[in-house]
Design a protein around this motif. Structure first.
Motif, short mmCIF file in Angstrom:
data_model
loop_
_atom_site.label_atom_id
_atom_site.label_comp_id
_atom_site.label_asym_id
_atom_site.label_seq_id
_atom_site.Cartn_x
_atom_site.Cartn_y
_atom_site.Cartn_z
N ASN A 15 24.11 49.17 37.14
CA ASN A 15 24.53 47.99 37.70
C ASN A 15 25.02 48.37 38.72
O ASN A 15 25.96 49.35 38.57
N SER A 16 25.29 46.97 39.68
CA SER A 16 26.40 47.73 40.55
C SER A 16 26.84 46.00 40.47
O SER A 16 26.82 45.03 39.96
N ILE A 17 28.21 46.42 39.33
CA ILE A 17 29.49 45.22 39.35
C ILE A 17 30.56 44.84 40.54
O ILE A 17 31.20 45.43 40.64
N PRO A 18 30.54 43.72 41.02
CA PRO A 18 31.30 43.19 42.47
C PRO A 18 33.03 42.42 41.64
O PRO A 18 32.24 42.71 41.16
N ILE A 19 32.91 43.66 42.73
CA ILE A 19 34.73 43.60 41.75
C ILE A 19 35.72 43.24 43.42
O ILE A 19 34.95 43.78 44.74
N ARG A 20 36.78 42.50 43.18
CA ARG A 20 37.59 42.18 44.48
C ARG A 20 39.45 42.99 43.84
O ARG A 20 39.95 42.01 42.57
N ASP A 41 29.06 44.12 28.69
CA ASP A 41 28.93 44.85 28.91
C ASP A 41 29.12 45.70 30.68
O ASP A 41 30.15 46.97 30.74
N ASP A 42 29.48 44.34 31.78
CA ASP A 42 29.85 44.90 33.11
C ASP A 42 31.70 45.12 32.37
O ASP A 42 31.74 45.68 33.65
#
Length: 313
Positions: free
Chosen positions: A66-71, A133-134
């Motif tokens: 997965n790819s988890i967007p973050i800021r 999970d994320d």
């Protein structure tokens, strides 16, 4: 029948009315797409902007699946004692990097800590345990990336996810230094306490809670799964110092009290404060309602103190 006209002041009623003008109480009867559009518009209407001295970087955490967007929010005068992993609310079906953007920016400005907001996967497209999970992956990324301790902070559904991560990481070499849970849904005993006395509270009802739980699980009974229901854990030992802040006029208020009692009984440190006369979602009222403003200051102070490894309660 709870008389909210006596418990809730005029400022808070004005906030409730404004919220309902964008997001009607029957919104859960709409389609998921409609609910998201309504929620996103409401968040835009309440957006308070960024304080001076805060910069952001929007990126992603790559995982094997997965790819988890973050800021990431950074202060021009940083305090490197800790960093904050912020997990947003929204009933596990709403919200993202923009919904709590200004909250994270203000938390960064007022503590000096870097704050990382996590855009975890939402139900019903991604059922439990996708969101858990994320957030676990995001915590492990933060623990690897930063040389300083990590404070978990989240509101509502995000508070649930923070608590689940705190329970799951007790045996890890690097675990959270503390957690601040803001009107978190921890799924306690729904037959008593605030689940009964505030079942029809403004902003969140017992029916809403059941709806969000059903959507997150796809209707499958997962009783006893502590990654879903933190209060179902049989062992509350070795959890990080915890600050729980709840709203009095909220069905979830008793969860804060119950979680505090479990942690303290297990020899840990936990502090619970119920904000008089406030309702679920009051973070958006922190600039217009005096009680919410004071509560946000309490939240900032809790994050700051836990990040320093101090305990003053």
């Amino acid at each position: 029948m709870t008389d909210y006209r006596k418990l809730i002041d005029a400022e808070t009623w004005a906030f409730i009315d404004k919220t309902n003008s964008y997001c009607p109480p029957d919104t859960i009867d709409y389609t998921i797409a409609e609910q998201r559009a309504i929620y996103d518009r409401m968040c835009r209407e309440f957006f308070a902007g960024y304080p001076q001295g805060v910069t952001t970087e929007t990126t992603a955490i790559a995982t094997p699946t997965n790819s988890i967007p973050i800021r990431i929010y950074r202060n021009t005068e940083p305090n490197g004692a800790a960093m904050v992993l912020y997990v947003h609310g929204g009933g596990f079906i709403l919200g993202g990097l923009d919904s709590h953007d200004d909250v994270c920016a203000e938390l960064c400005a007022r503590t000096g800590y870097d704050v990382t907001s996590v855009d975890y996967r939402l139900a019903p497209e991604h059922l439990h345990p996708a969101a858990f999970d994320d957030v676990m992956d995001a915590f492990e990324w933060a623990a690897r990336t930063y040389d300083c301790p990590v404070v978990l902070c989240g509101d509502s559904a995000g508070g649930n996810l923070c608590a689940a991560v705190a329970h799951a990481t007790r045996g890890h070499k690097k675990k959270p230094i503390g957690q601040v849970l803001i009107y978190a849904g921890l799924f306690g005993d729904r037959s008593k306490g605030s689940y009964v006395t505030h079942a029809e509270a403004p902003m969140l009802t017992a029916r809403d809670i059941e709806f969000y739980k059903h959507i997150r699980t796809g209707g499958v009974d997962q009783t006893g799964d502590i990654t879903l229901y933190p209060l179902a854990d049989a062992d509350f030992a070795y959890l990080p110092p915890t600050v729980l802040i709840t709203a009095q006029c909220d069905p979830l208020s008793s969860d804060g009290e119950a979680y505090r009692d479990h942690v303290v009984a297990a020899g840990g440190r936990a502090w619970w404060f119920e904000e008089p006369g406030l309702v679920h979602g009051y973070l958006r009222a922190r600039h217009t309602v005096g009680r919410a403003r004071s509560s946000f200051t309490r939240i900032v102070e809790a994050v700051s103190v836990l990040g320093k490894g101090e305990w003053i309660w």
